[in-house]
Design a protein around this motif. Structure first.
Motif, short mmCIF file in Angstrom:
data_model
loop_
_atom_site.label_atom_id
_atom_site.label_comp_id
_atom_site.label_asym_id
_atom_site.label_seq_id
_atom_site.Cartn_x
_atom_site.Cartn_y
_atom_site.Cartn_z
N LEU A 132 0.79 -1.37 -0.42
CA LEU A 132 0.55 -0.27 0.16
C LEU A 132 0.57 1.38 -0.08
O LEU A 132 0.53 2.42 -0.88
N ASN A 133 1.99 1.30 1.00
CA ASN A 133 2.64 2.13 1.08
C ASN A 133 3.30 3.05 -0.46
O ASN A 133 3.82 3.34 -1.08
N ALA A 134 4.13 0.88 -1.28
CA ALA A 134 4.90 1.89 -2.53
C ALA A 134 3.55 1.90 -3.43
O ALA A 134 4.24 2.80 -4.02
N LYS A 135 2.77 1.07 -3.71
CA LYS A 135 2.05 1.77 -4.74
C LYS A 135 2.23 3.62 -4.35
O LYS A 135 1.53 4.32 -5.62
N LEU A 136 1.61 3.68 -3.51
CA LEU A 136 0.54 5.34 -3.13
C LEU A 136 2.64 6.15 -3.31
O LEU A 136 2.24 7.07 -4.58
N ALA A 255 12.75 2.83 -6.86
CA ALA A 255 12.45 1.45 -5.62
C ALA A 255 11.57 0.90 -5.59
O ALA A 255 11.22 0.46 -4.41
N VAL A 256 10.23 2.51 -5.22
CA VAL A 256 8.69 1.65 -5.54
C VAL A 256 8.80 1.14 -5.99
O VAL A 256 7.97 0.40 -5.34
N ALA A 257 8.75 1.14 -6.72
CA ALA A 257 8.22 -0.33 -7.93
C ALA A 257 8.87 -1.43 -7.63
O ALA A 257 8.41 -2.48 -7.95
N LEU A 258 10.20 -1.59 -8.01
CA LEU A 258 10.81 -2.70 -7.00
C LEU A 258 10.41 -3.42 -5.51
O LEU A 258 10.08 -4.26 -5.77
N LEU A 259 9.43 -2.28 -4.46
CA LEU A 259 9.16 -2.49 -2.84
C LEU A 259 8.29 -3.26 -3.47
O LEU A 259 8.02 -4.41 -2.89
N ALA A 260 7.00 -2.53 -4.24
CA ALA A 260 5.56 -3.19 -4.71
C ALA A 260 6.14 -4.53 -4.90
O ALA A 260 4.91 -5.43 -4.69
#
Length: 387
Positions: A132-136, A255-260
């Motif tokens: 949820l945090n990564a998608k936002l 970073a957030v794309a990989l994290l998600a």
């Protein structure tokens, strides 16, 4: 309803991101053009971060006590819109400028903590929180790719008057919240979490984390000073600065794309991305010291990548282990302490740059300080769960 509020928060945060880009570029460059001194940027940083030292525990506590948290987010956006309009005619008064910037920064706290609490109320699963945090963050960073270069162009063309556009966007975000002002945001009754899954907080852990974050923030906060030092002699510095921020956002988006992706597959924990993010940001300090304009761009990418890994994972960590009714207060206390050293760092490094100290020497020193903080954090958080 919470999924609806989450989607609405994504929309309002997107509007806020465009406004943030305008503020981040237009405000310091307006001040630098008016004063011609890097010390003024240090002062801008001081008044931007001072509310994050004084108000987070108070505002976090107010959010914790409110069940209708949407109302506080609405109030924050409305007041920010008013201040964005007010700063235009008062921009020639440096002290009024600083005070208004402080007000905008304080209200940002309330909006951020609202989103933190909303996501925390939705789940206790570590991977889902990361997702949820990564998608936002993915949506916000994707939008920033356009917002920052656009803000740079608008600031170059219109100067401080571009803040009027910021006010319009803030007002639109506030109006989108009106239908939900009476909705309560609270965590539904869930099964008790086993003791083996709870975070056991010890004095050693708390002191170690606080010390490492304080040291790390002091080191990494100098990055912005080194960027301004490289760009201030250029006639089109605002535009290049906007492009640099866009590249930083590319790093954050990656970073957030990989994290998600890894969160969806449940292949990543909470502690590992934190340490990787700190290491990458420390490395960026070495690169930014290279005496070539082109070095700013890889440094900007790496600082964005590392920052987003650290930021998203730390949010998830707190949402996972801190009760919703005290999440805002706990995060407020932590943010206040961690933020304390940021303006101090930028004032110190700006002063050293203007005193003629070699930039490469200063960036190397900042790297060593950051590496020390990473080691301390890794040692003191060995007991944190991996998932």
């Amino acid at each position: 309803m919470k999924r609806t509020l989450y989607r609405l928060h994504v929309i309002t945060s997107s509007l806020r991101i465009v406004g943030d880009a305008i503020e981040y570029v237009a405000l310091p460059w307006s001040l630098l053009n008016a004063t011609g001194s890097l010390i003024s940027i240090g002062g801008f940083s001081l008044f931007t971060h001072l509310p994050w030292v004084l108000f987070p525990p108070i505002l976090g506590r107010a959010l914790d006590r409110a069940t209708k948290k949407v109302r506080l987010a609405f109030l924050a956006l409305i007041l920010q819109a008013l201040l964005a309009v007010l700063i235009v005619p008062l921009s020639s008064n440096v002290w009024a400028f600083y005070l208004i910037v402080s007000g905008i920064s304080a209200l940002d706290i309330l909006h951020r903590y609202y989103g933190l609490s909303l996501i925390a109320s939705m789940t206790l699963d570590s991977s889902e929180l990361q997702s949820l945090n990564a998608k936002l963050a993915t949506v916000e960073n994707a939008l920033s790719l356009v917002a920052f270069p656009l803000a740079g162009l608008l600031a170059y063309r219109f100067g401080i008057r571009v803040m009027l556009l910021d006010a319009v966007l803030l007002l639109l975000g506030a109006l989108a919240l009106v239908p939900y002002l009476n909705v309560e945001v609270k965590r539904e009754k869930m099964a008790e979490i086993g003791e083996d899954k709870r975070l056991q907080i010890s004095r050693r852990l708390v002191l170690g984390v606080l010390a490492s974050v304080l040291i790390f923030n002091f080191a990494v906060s100098s990055f912005r000073v080194f960027v301004f030092a490289s760009l201030r002699e250029l006639g089109n510095g605002e535009f290049i600065y906007g492009l640099l921020q866009s590249l930083t956002t590319v790093g954050s988006l990656a970073a957030v794309a990989l994290l998600a992706l890894f969160a969806e597959r449940r292949e990543i924990g909470l502690r590992r991305p934190l340490i990787i993010g700190m290491l990458l940001q420390s490395t960026a300090l070495l690169i930014v010291g290279v005496p070539a304009l082109v070095a700013l761009f890889p440094a900007g990418f790496i600082i964005g990548f590392g920052w987003e890994l650290l930021n998203v994972s730390f949010d998830s960590l707190m949402q996972r282990f801190i009760p919703l009714e005290s999440l805002g207060t706990a995060r407020g206390v932590f943010d206040a302490i961690a933020t304390l050293v940021i303006p101090l760092s930028q004032l110190v490094f700006a002063w050293l740059v203007e005193r003629g100290v070699e930039t490469l020497c200063l960036t190397s020193a900042a790297f060593l300080i950051g590496a020390l903080a990473v080691g301390l954090f890794a040692i003191t958080t060995r007991g944190l769960p991996s998932g």
